[in-house]
Design a protein around this motif. Structure first.
Motif, PDB file in Angstrom:
ATOM      1  N   MET A  89      -1.420   5.428   9.233  1.00  0.00           N
ATOM      2  CA  MET A  89      -1.799   4.816   7.958  1.00  0.00           C
ATOM      3  C   MET A  89      -3.294   4.925   7.699  1.00  0.00           C
ATOM      4  N   ARG A  92      -4.049   8.411   6.694  1.00  0.00           N
ATOM      5  CA  ARG A  92      -3.567   8.667   5.328  1.00  0.00           C
ATOM      6  C   ARG A  92      -4.547   8.100   4.296  1.00  0.00           C
ATOM      7  N   THR A  99      -0.576   4.795   0.657  1.00  0.00           N
ATOM      8  CA  THR A  99      -0.218   3.764   1.636  1.00  0.00           C
ATOM      9  C   THR A  99       0.226   2.505   0.898  1.00  0.00           C
ATOM     10  N   VAL A 104       4.315   1.129   3.845  1.00  0.00           N
ATOM     11  CA  VAL A 104       3.906   0.609   5.154  1.00  0.00           C
ATOM     12  C   VAL A 104       5.062  -0.152   5.795  1.00  0.00           C
TER      13      VAL A 104
END
Length: 126
Positions: A89, A92, A99, A104
């Motif tokens: 994450m 990203r 995200t 998530v």
């Protein structure tokens, strides 16, 4: 070679997670898979390094060193899962990929199912 099997299983499951995600959004799976996979692959590597380091510092009964177990839920599975999720994450975000909160949550759940599930199944069968 046997020690690498859990790492290979984890990598294949992360690839599967990325491929399913791309397919579910009608995105080109093969041509865009690397773009989706690389942040999670680096996160997976971070998780594995953390698991090896933590395992090497653990001691068992009578102060003996604990042998690293790639199939263990703790510390390996938990650290690999958290490393893959958090590292993926963060990378990203840095790379400008999405995200969204729902993503998530989905990633957290699916990666837990994949990366912890097979380890739990092995422990249950032993």
């Amino acid at each position: 070679m046997k020690r690498l099997v859990p790492l290979v299983v984890d990598a294949l499951l992360v690839i599967l997670f990325c491929a399913i995600g791309r397919r579910s959004h009608d995105e080109a799976v093969l041509t865009g898979l690397l773009k989706t996979f690389w942040p999670f692959a680096i996160g997976l590597a971070i998780g594995w390094v953390a698991a090896v380091v933590v395992s090497s510092r653990m001691s068992g009964e009578a102060g003996q060193a604990v042998r690293f177990d790639g199939t263990a839920l703790w510390p390996t599975g938990i650290l690999v899962w958290l490393g893959t999720l958090c590292g993926g994450m963060l990378l990203r975000v840095v790379n400008g990929q999405g995200t969204a909160f729902s993503f998530v949550l989905v990633a957290m759940t699916v990666l837990a199912l994949f990366l912890l599930g097979w380890r739990a199944a092995i422990k249950a069968l032993n």
